[in-house]
Scaffold this active site. Sequence first.
Site, PDB file in Angstrom:
ATOM      1  N   ARG A   1       0.825  -1.209   0.000  1.00 53.84           N
ATOM      2  CA  ARG A   1       0.000   0.000   0.000  1.00 53.84           C
ATOM      3  C   ARG A   1       0.862   1.263   0.000  1.00 53.84           C
ATOM      4  O   ARG A   1       0.569   2.247  -0.697  1.00 53.84           O
ATOM      5  CB  ARG A   1      -0.926  -0.006   1.215  1.00 53.84           C
ATOM      6  CG  ARG A   1      -1.862   1.194   1.311  1.00 53.84           C
ATOM      7  CD  ARG A   1      -2.713   1.101   2.556  1.00 53.84           C
ATOM      8  NE  ARG A   1      -3.636  -0.020   2.491  1.00 53.84           N
ATOM      9  CZ  ARG A   1      -4.851   0.061   1.976  1.00 53.84           C
ATOM     10  NH1 ARG A   1      -5.290   1.195   1.475  1.00 53.84           N
ATOM     11  NH2 ARG A   1      -5.641  -0.988   1.963  1.00 53.84           N
TER      12      ARG A   1
ATOM     13  N   TYR B   1       0.456 -13.415   0.432  1.00 58.57           N
ATOM     14  CA  TYR B   1       1.070 -13.235  -0.879  1.00 58.57           C
ATOM     15  C   TYR B   1       2.306 -12.360  -0.723  1.00 58.57           C
ATOM     16  O   TYR B   1       2.403 -11.543   0.197  1.00 58.57           O
ATOM     17  CB  TYR B   1       0.099 -12.620  -1.891  1.00 58.57           C
ATOM     18  CG  TYR B   1      -0.634 -11.380  -1.435  1.00 58.57           C
ATOM     19  CD1 TYR B   1      -0.062 -10.112  -1.544  1.00 58.57           C
ATOM     20  CD2 TYR B   1      -1.923 -11.467  -0.915  1.00 58.57           C
ATOM     21  CE1 TYR B   1      -0.748  -8.971  -1.142  1.00 58.57           C
ATOM     22  CE2 TYR B   1      -2.614 -10.341  -0.501  1.00 58.57           C
ATOM     23  CZ  TYR B   1      -2.016  -9.096  -0.624  1.00 58.57           C
ATOM     24  OH  TYR B   1      -2.711  -7.983  -0.211  1.00 58.57           O
TER      25      TYR B   1
ATOM     26  N   ASP C   1     -14.389   4.399   0.360  1.00 57.30           N
ATOM     27  CA  ASP C   1     -15.040   3.947   1.585  1.00 57.30           C
ATOM     28  C   ASP C   1     -16.012   4.972   2.149  1.00 57.30           C
ATOM     29  O   ASP C   1     -16.924   4.608   2.897  1.00 57.30           O
ATOM     30  CB  ASP C   1     -13.989   3.619   2.647  1.00 57.30           C
ATOM     31  CG  ASP C   1     -13.364   2.251   2.452  1.00 57.30           C
ATOM     32  OD1 ASP C   1     -13.877   1.475   1.619  1.00 57.30           O
ATOM     33  OD2 ASP C   1     -12.359   1.950   3.125  1.00 57.30           O
TER      34      ASP C   1
END
Length: 390
Positions: free
Chosen positions: A106, A209, A287
Amino acid sequence: MALSGRHIVVAGAGIGGLAAALALRARGAEVTLLERAGEIAEVGAGLQISPNGAAVLSALGLGPAMERVALRNRAVVLRDYRRPGDVLRLDLEKYAPGQDFFLVHRADLIGLLATAARGAGVNLRLLQNIDRVEPGTQPVVHLCNGAQARADLVVGADGLHSRTRVALNGPDQPFFTGQVAWRATVPNDLDLPAEASIYMGPGRHLVCYPLREGRMVNIVAVQERRDWAEEGWHHSDDPANLRAAFAGFRGVPAELLKRVEETALWGLFRHPVAPRWQGGNVALLGDAAHPTLPFLAQGANLALEDAWVLADCLEREADSVTALALYQARRRDRAIRVIEAANGNAWKYHFRLSPLRELGHLALRLGGSLAPAQAVRQFDWIYTHDVTKG
Protein backbone atom coordinates in the site's frame (compact mmCIF):
# COMPACT_ATOMS: atom_id res chain seq x y z
CA MET A 1 -8.89 21.46 -20.08
CA ALA A 2 -12.59 21.16 -19.26
CA LEU A 3 -12.20 21.96 -15.55
CA SER A 4 -9.95 25.00 -15.88
CA GLY A 5 -10.91 27.69 -13.39
CA ARG A 6 -12.62 25.32 -10.98
CA HIS A 7 -11.25 24.97 -7.46
CA ILE A 8 -11.79 21.51 -6.02
CA VAL A 9 -10.97 20.40 -2.48
CA VAL A 10 -10.38 16.68 -1.95
CA ALA A 11 -10.65 15.44 1.63
CA GLY A 12 -8.37 12.47 2.31
CA ALA A 13 -5.07 11.41 0.75
CA GLY A 14 -5.66 7.69 0.52
CA ILE A 15 -5.70 5.83 -2.76
CA GLY A 16 -9.08 7.18 -3.87
CA GLY A 17 -8.36 10.76 -2.84
CA LEU A 18 -4.96 10.88 -4.52
CA ALA A 19 -6.30 9.27 -7.70
CA ALA A 20 -9.20 11.75 -7.80
CA ALA A 21 -6.85 14.70 -7.25
CA LEU A 22 -4.64 13.49 -10.08
CA ALA A 23 -7.54 12.84 -12.48
CA LEU A 24 -9.16 16.20 -11.74
CA ARG A 25 -5.88 18.08 -12.07
CA ALA A 26 -5.26 16.40 -15.44
CA ARG A 27 -8.50 18.00 -16.62
CA GLY A 28 -7.43 21.48 -15.57
CA ALA A 29 -8.90 21.89 -12.08
CA GLU A 30 -7.06 23.65 -9.30
CA VAL A 31 -6.96 20.91 -6.68
CA THR A 32 -6.24 21.18 -2.98
CA LEU A 33 -5.84 17.90 -1.11
CA LEU A 34 -6.43 17.95 2.65
CA GLU A 35 -4.89 15.17 4.74
CA ARG A 36 -5.03 14.93 8.51
CA ALA A 37 -1.78 12.95 8.85
CA GLY A 38 1.60 14.58 9.05
CA GLU A 39 2.87 12.78 5.96
CA ILE A 40 1.45 11.07 2.90
CA ALA A 41 2.15 7.48 3.82
CA GLU A 42 0.57 4.13 4.55
CA VAL A 43 2.26 1.34 6.41
CA GLY A 44 2.15 -2.36 6.87
CA ALA A 45 -0.33 -3.73 4.37
CA GLY A 46 -0.53 -5.27 0.92
CA LEU A 47 -3.09 -4.76 -1.79
CA GLN A 48 -4.35 -6.80 -4.70
CA ILE A 49 -4.93 -4.54 -7.69
CA SER A 50 -7.09 -6.27 -10.27
CA PRO A 51 -7.44 -5.26 -13.95
CA ASN A 52 -10.33 -2.87 -13.30
CA GLY A 53 -8.16 -0.85 -10.90
CA ALA A 54 -5.01 -1.27 -12.99
CA ALA A 55 -6.82 0.26 -15.98
CA VAL A 56 -7.29 3.48 -14.01
CA LEU A 57 -3.66 3.56 -12.89
CA SER A 58 -2.58 3.08 -16.49
CA ALA A 59 -4.87 5.88 -17.68
CA LEU A 60 -3.35 8.14 -15.01
CA GLY A 61 0.08 7.46 -16.51
CA LEU A 62 1.25 5.13 -13.73
CA GLY A 63 1.34 1.83 -15.63
CA PRO A 64 5.16 1.68 -16.01
CA ALA A 65 5.65 2.74 -12.40
CA MET A 66 3.35 -0.06 -11.21
CA GLU A 67 5.42 -2.56 -13.16
CA ARG A 68 8.46 -1.40 -11.18
CA VAL A 69 7.01 -1.53 -7.66
CA ALA A 70 4.45 -4.36 -7.88
CA LEU A 71 4.54 -8.08 -8.56
CA ARG A 72 2.32 -9.65 -11.18
CA ASN A 73 -0.05 -12.09 -9.51
CA ARG A 74 0.17 -15.42 -11.30
CA ALA A 75 -2.63 -17.28 -9.54
CA VAL A 76 -5.17 -17.39 -6.73
CA VAL A 77 -4.94 -20.71 -4.88
CA LEU A 78 -7.44 -22.08 -2.33
CA ARG A 79 -6.04 -24.62 0.13
CA ASP A 80 -7.22 -26.53 3.19
CA TYR A 81 -5.84 -25.31 6.49
CA ARG A 82 -4.20 -28.60 7.44
CA ARG A 83 -3.95 -30.78 4.33
CA PRO A 84 -1.33 -30.37 1.60
CA GLY A 85 -2.27 -29.75 -2.02
CA ASP A 86 -4.62 -27.35 -3.78
CA VAL A 87 -8.38 -27.30 -3.41
CA LEU A 88 -8.74 -24.90 -6.34
CA ARG A 89 -6.11 -23.16 -8.42
CA LEU A 90 -7.15 -20.15 -10.49
CA ASP A 91 -4.33 -19.77 -13.01
CA LEU A 92 -4.42 -16.11 -14.01
CA GLU A 93 -1.55 -16.36 -16.47
CA LYS A 94 -3.25 -19.15 -18.42
CA TYR A 95 -6.92 -18.20 -18.24
CA ALA A 96 -6.72 -14.40 -17.97
CA PRO A 97 -3.82 -13.63 -20.32
CA GLY A 98 -2.97 -9.99 -20.85
CA GLN A 99 -4.87 -8.83 -17.77
CA ASP A 100 -3.05 -6.89 -15.06
CA PHE A 101 -3.30 -8.50 -11.64
CA PHE A 102 -0.83 -6.88 -9.24
CA LEU A 103 0.38 -7.50 -5.67
CA VAL A 104 1.65 -4.22 -4.21
CA HIS A 105 2.50 -2.71 -0.86
CA ARG A 106 0.00 0.00 0.00
CA ALA A 107 2.80 2.43 0.85
CA ASP A 108 4.33 1.95 -2.60
CA LEU A 109 1.07 2.68 -4.40
CA ILE A 110 0.39 5.68 -2.18
CA GLY A 111 3.90 6.90 -2.95
CA LEU A 112 3.37 6.62 -6.71
CA LEU A 113 0.10 8.53 -6.56
CA ALA A 114 1.43 11.23 -4.21
CA THR A 115 4.53 11.84 -6.32
CA ALA A 116 2.44 12.11 -9.47
CA ALA A 117 -0.05 14.45 -7.77
CA ARG A 118 2.70 16.78 -6.54
CA GLY A 119 4.32 16.73 -9.96
CA ALA A 120 1.02 17.67 -11.58
CA GLY A 121 0.59 20.70 -9.31
CA VAL A 122 -1.88 19.39 -6.73
CA ASN A 123 -1.64 21.42 -3.52
CA LEU A 124 -1.15 18.85 -0.74
CA ARG A 125 -1.85 20.21 2.73
CA LEU A 126 -1.01 17.98 5.69
CA LEU A 127 -2.19 18.10 9.31
CA GLN A 128 -5.64 19.23 8.16
CA ASN A 129 -8.15 17.65 10.53
CA ILE A 130 -11.71 18.09 9.24
CA ASP A 131 -14.47 18.92 11.70
CA ARG A 132 -17.41 19.13 9.28
CA VAL A 133 -18.35 19.81 5.68
CA GLU A 134 -21.03 22.32 4.69
CA PRO A 135 -22.60 21.65 1.26
CA GLY A 136 -23.88 24.59 -0.76
CA THR A 137 -23.37 26.77 -3.82
CA GLN A 138 -19.82 27.17 -2.58
CA PRO A 139 -19.25 24.30 -0.14
CA VAL A 140 -17.05 24.84 2.89
CA VAL A 141 -14.73 22.46 4.71
CA HIS A 142 -14.46 23.45 8.39
CA LEU A 143 -11.24 22.36 10.03
CA CYS A 144 -10.80 21.54 13.71
CA ASN A 145 -8.40 24.47 14.15
CA GLY A 146 -11.12 26.92 13.09
CA ALA A 147 -9.83 27.45 9.55
CA GLN A 148 -12.07 27.04 6.50
CA ALA A 149 -11.49 25.85 2.96
CA ARG A 150 -13.98 27.00 0.33
CA ALA A 151 -14.28 25.44 -3.10
CA ASP A 152 -16.46 24.99 -6.16
CA LEU A 153 -16.59 21.27 -5.31
CA VAL A 154 -15.63 19.17 -2.30
CA VAL A 155 -14.76 15.52 -2.85
CA GLY A 156 -15.03 13.33 0.24
CA ALA A 157 -12.45 10.57 0.10
CA ASP A 158 -12.13 10.57 3.86
CA GLY A 159 -12.73 6.90 4.53
CA LEU A 160 -14.86 4.87 6.91
CA HIS A 161 -15.45 7.70 9.37
CA SER A 162 -16.11 10.28 6.69
CA ARG A 163 -17.23 13.76 7.77
CA THR A 164 -18.30 14.34 4.19
CA ARG A 165 -20.61 11.33 4.21
CA VAL A 166 -22.27 12.62 7.37
CA ALA A 167 -22.84 16.00 5.69
CA LEU A 168 -24.87 14.35 2.93
CA ASN A 169 -26.48 11.42 4.75
CA GLY A 170 -26.26 11.94 8.48
CA PRO A 171 -24.65 9.29 10.70
CA ASP A 172 -25.02 5.66 9.64
CA GLN A 173 -25.43 2.54 11.76
CA PRO A 174 -22.67 0.02 11.01
CA PHE A 175 -22.92 -3.39 12.63
CA PHE A 176 -20.26 -5.86 13.66
CA THR A 177 -20.14 -8.79 11.23
CA GLY A 178 -18.85 -11.22 13.85
CA GLN A 179 -15.46 -11.26 12.16
CA VAL A 180 -12.10 -9.73 13.02
CA ALA A 181 -8.97 -9.52 10.90
CA TRP A 182 -5.27 -9.32 11.62
CA ARG A 183 -2.70 -7.81 9.27
CA ALA A 184 1.02 -8.46 9.34
CA THR A 185 4.06 -8.61 7.09
CA VAL A 186 7.00 -10.97 7.50
CA PRO A 187 10.18 -11.73 5.53
CA ASN A 188 9.68 -14.13 2.64
CA ASP A 189 12.07 -16.72 4.04
CA LEU A 190 9.95 -19.46 2.49
CA ASP A 191 10.48 -18.08 -1.04
CA LEU A 192 6.75 -18.04 -1.75
CA PRO A 193 5.87 -17.41 -5.42
CA ALA A 194 3.87 -14.47 -6.75
CA GLU A 195 0.49 -16.00 -5.94
CA ALA A 196 -2.32 -15.17 -3.55
CA SER A 197 -2.94 -18.20 -1.33
CA ILE A 198 -6.09 -18.62 0.77
CA TYR A 199 -5.96 -21.23 3.54
CA MET A 200 -9.49 -22.20 4.58
CA GLY A 201 -10.37 -23.46 8.05
CA PRO A 202 -13.37 -23.77 10.37
CA GLY A 203 -14.63 -20.26 11.06
CA ARG A 204 -11.47 -18.61 9.77
CA HIS A 205 -9.14 -18.20 6.82
CA LEU A 206 -5.69 -16.81 6.13
CA VAL A 207 -4.55 -15.02 2.96
CA CYS A 208 -0.89 -14.52 2.09
CA TYR A 209 1.07 -13.24 -0.88
CA PRO A 210 4.53 -11.75 -1.51
CA LEU A 211 5.36 -8.07 -1.95
CA ARG A 212 8.32 -5.86 -2.85
CA GLU A 213 10.21 -8.03 -5.32
CA GLY A 214 9.24 -11.04 -3.24
CA ARG A 215 11.21 -9.95 -0.17
CA MET A 216 8.23 -9.90 2.20
CA VAL A 217 4.89 -11.64 2.64
CA ASN A 218 1.61 -9.92 3.42
CA ILE A 219 -0.74 -11.78 5.78
CA VAL A 220 -4.43 -11.15 6.37
CA ALA A 221 -6.08 -13.56 8.81
CA VAL A 222 -9.85 -13.46 9.41
CA GLN A 223 -11.62 -15.13 12.33
CA GLU A 224 -15.30 -15.41 13.20
CA ARG A 225 -15.96 -14.59 16.85
CA ARG A 226 -18.47 -12.93 19.13
CA ASP A 227 -16.06 -10.52 20.79
CA TRP A 228 -15.87 -7.41 18.70
CA ALA A 229 -12.76 -5.37 18.02
CA GLU A 230 -12.56 -1.68 17.22
CA GLU A 231 -12.95 -0.71 13.59
CA GLY A 232 -9.86 0.63 11.85
CA TRP A 233 -6.55 -0.66 10.52
CA HIS A 234 -4.07 0.62 13.06
CA HIS A 235 -4.91 -1.05 16.38
CA SER A 236 -1.96 -3.15 17.46
CA ASP A 237 -2.39 -6.59 18.99
CA ASP A 238 -0.16 -9.22 20.57
CA PRO A 239 1.07 -11.66 17.87
CA ALA A 240 0.46 -14.45 20.38
CA ASN A 241 -3.29 -13.84 19.99
CA LEU A 242 -3.01 -14.28 16.23
CA ARG A 243 -1.00 -17.48 16.62
CA ALA A 244 -3.48 -18.84 19.16
CA ALA A 245 -6.46 -18.13 16.87
CA PHE A 246 -4.82 -20.05 14.01
CA ALA A 247 -3.06 -22.72 16.05
CA GLY A 248 -4.62 -25.53 14.02
CA PHE A 249 -3.23 -24.28 10.71
CA ARG A 250 -0.32 -26.33 9.38
CA GLY A 251 2.35 -25.95 6.74
CA VAL A 252 2.99 -22.52 5.24
CA PRO A 253 0.55 -20.60 7.50
CA ALA A 254 2.15 -22.04 10.65
CA GLU A 255 5.61 -21.10 9.41
CA LEU A 256 4.53 -17.58 8.51
CA LEU A 257 2.83 -16.99 11.87
CA LYS A 258 6.01 -17.99 13.69
CA ARG A 259 7.69 -15.02 12.04
CA VAL A 260 5.10 -12.37 13.00
CA GLU A 261 6.59 -9.77 15.36
CA GLU A 262 3.98 -7.02 15.00
CA THR A 263 0.33 -7.24 14.02
CA ALA A 264 -2.71 -5.01 13.75
CA LEU A 265 -6.24 -6.19 14.57
CA TRP A 266 -9.51 -4.66 13.48
CA GLY A 267 -13.17 -5.54 13.61
CA LEU A 268 -15.03 -5.96 10.32
CA PHE A 269 -18.16 -3.85 10.33
CA ARG A 270 -20.74 -3.65 7.58
CA HIS A 271 -21.80 -0.13 6.67
CA PRO A 272 -24.70 0.63 4.37
CA VAL A 273 -23.85 2.04 0.98
CA ALA A 274 -24.54 5.77 1.22
CA PRO A 275 -27.98 6.64 -0.18
CA ARG A 276 -26.65 9.99 -1.41
CA TRP A 277 -23.23 10.19 -3.01
CA GLN A 278 -23.59 13.80 -4.02
CA GLY A 279 -25.43 17.04 -3.39
CA GLY A 280 -24.69 20.70 -2.73
CA ASN A 281 -21.46 20.50 -4.77
CA VAL A 282 -20.15 17.73 -2.55
CA ALA A 283 -19.36 14.19 -3.76
CA LEU A 284 -18.26 10.98 -2.05
CA LEU A 285 -15.98 8.22 -3.25
CA GLY A 286 -14.31 5.07 -1.97
CA ASP A 287 -15.04 3.95 1.58
CA ALA A 288 -16.80 7.24 2.31
CA ALA A 289 -19.50 6.15 -0.15
CA HIS A 290 -19.37 2.36 0.03
CA PRO A 291 -17.25 0.67 2.73
CA THR A 292 -16.27 -2.74 1.44
CA LEU A 293 -15.37 -5.95 3.27
CA PRO A 294 -12.07 -7.46 2.09
CA PHE A 295 -13.34 -10.77 0.71
CA LEU A 296 -12.88 -9.90 -2.98
CA ALA A 297 -9.98 -7.45 -2.53
CA GLN A 298 -11.96 -4.69 -4.25
CA GLY A 299 -11.83 -1.73 -1.84
CA ALA A 300 -8.91 0.05 -3.49
CA ASN A 301 -10.05 -0.96 -6.97
CA LEU A 302 -13.52 0.50 -6.49
CA ALA A 303 -12.00 3.72 -5.14
CA LEU A 304 -9.84 4.01 -8.26
CA GLU A 305 -12.89 3.46 -10.45
CA ASP A 306 -14.83 6.13 -8.53
CA ALA A 307 -12.02 8.64 -8.92
CA TRP A 308 -11.85 8.24 -12.69
CA VAL A 309 -15.62 8.28 -13.24
CA LEU A 310 -16.08 11.39 -11.08
CA ALA A 311 -13.49 13.30 -13.12
CA ASP A 312 -14.94 11.97 -16.36
CA CYS A 313 -18.48 13.08 -15.47
CA LEU A 314 -17.29 16.56 -14.52
CA GLU A 315 -15.43 16.78 -17.82
CA ARG A 316 -18.46 15.67 -19.86
CA GLU A 317 -21.09 17.82 -18.17
CA ALA A 318 -20.50 21.52 -17.66
CA ASP A 319 -23.33 21.75 -15.14
CA SER A 320 -22.05 20.34 -11.84
CA VAL A 321 -25.50 19.21 -10.67
CA THR A 322 -25.93 17.13 -13.81
CA ALA A 323 -22.36 15.85 -13.64
CA LEU A 324 -22.62 14.70 -10.04
CA ALA A 325 -25.98 13.03 -10.62
CA LEU A 326 -24.44 11.19 -13.56
CA TYR A 327 -21.52 10.12 -11.36
CA GLN A 328 -23.82 8.53 -8.78
CA ALA A 329 -25.89 6.87 -11.51
CA ARG A 330 -22.80 5.33 -13.10
CA ARG A 331 -21.25 4.09 -9.86
CA ARG A 332 -23.75 3.20 -7.17
CA ASP A 333 -25.35 0.05 -8.63
CA ARG A 334 -21.96 -1.42 -9.56
CA ALA A 335 -20.54 -0.74 -6.10
CA ILE A 336 -23.55 -2.41 -4.48
CA ARG A 337 -23.19 -5.48 -6.69
CA VAL A 338 -19.46 -5.86 -5.93
CA ILE A 339 -20.05 -5.39 -2.20
CA GLU A 340 -22.81 -8.00 -2.17
CA ALA A 341 -20.49 -10.44 -3.96
CA ALA A 342 -17.77 -9.78 -1.40
CA ASN A 343 -20.20 -10.22 1.50
CA GLY A 344 -21.25 -13.58 0.08
CA ASN A 345 -17.71 -14.80 -0.52
CA ALA A 346 -16.54 -15.28 3.07
CA TRP A 347 -18.76 -18.24 3.91
CA LYS A 348 -17.02 -20.32 1.23
CA TYR A 349 -13.82 -20.21 3.27
CA HIS A 350 -15.27 -20.89 6.73
CA PHE A 351 -17.13 -24.23 6.74
CA ARG A 352 -17.13 -25.32 10.38
CA LEU A 353 -18.47 -28.89 10.20
CA SER A 354 -16.08 -31.37 8.67
CA PRO A 355 -18.63 -33.05 6.33
CA LEU A 356 -19.75 -29.69 4.94
CA ARG A 357 -16.16 -28.54 4.52
CA GLU A 358 -15.25 -31.76 2.70
CA LEU A 359 -18.24 -31.43 0.37
CA GLY A 360 -17.60 -27.74 -0.23
CA HIS A 361 -13.95 -28.32 -1.03
CA LEU A 362 -14.86 -31.25 -3.29
CA ALA A 363 -17.26 -29.04 -5.23
CA LEU A 364 -14.55 -26.39 -5.64
CA ARG A 365 -12.00 -29.00 -6.71
CA LEU A 366 -14.32 -30.59 -9.26
CA GLY A 367 -15.37 -27.23 -10.66
CA GLY A 368 -11.76 -26.20 -11.10
CA SER A 369 -10.89 -29.52 -12.78
CA LEU A 370 -13.85 -29.68 -15.15
CA ALA A 371 -14.05 -26.00 -16.10
CA PRO A 372 -10.86 -24.20 -15.05
CA ALA A 373 -11.40 -21.30 -17.41
CA GLN A 374 -14.90 -20.71 -16.05
CA ALA A 375 -13.58 -20.82 -12.48
CA VAL A 376 -11.22 -17.95 -13.33
CA ARG A 377 -13.75 -15.99 -15.36
CA GLN A 378 -16.62 -16.07 -12.88
CA PHE A 379 -15.67 -12.55 -11.81
CA ASP A 380 -15.00 -11.17 -15.28
CA TRP A 381 -17.87 -8.76 -14.68
CA ILE A 382 -15.65 -7.16 -12.03
CA TYR A 383 -12.20 -7.48 -13.55
CA THR A 384 -12.84 -6.66 -17.21
CA HIS A 385 -14.93 -3.59 -16.41
CA ASP A 386 -12.83 -0.66 -17.69
CA VAL A 387 -14.20 2.72 -16.59
CA THR A 388 -11.58 4.56 -18.63
CA LYS A 389 -13.35 3.41 -21.80
CA GLY A 390 -16.87 4.20 -20.61
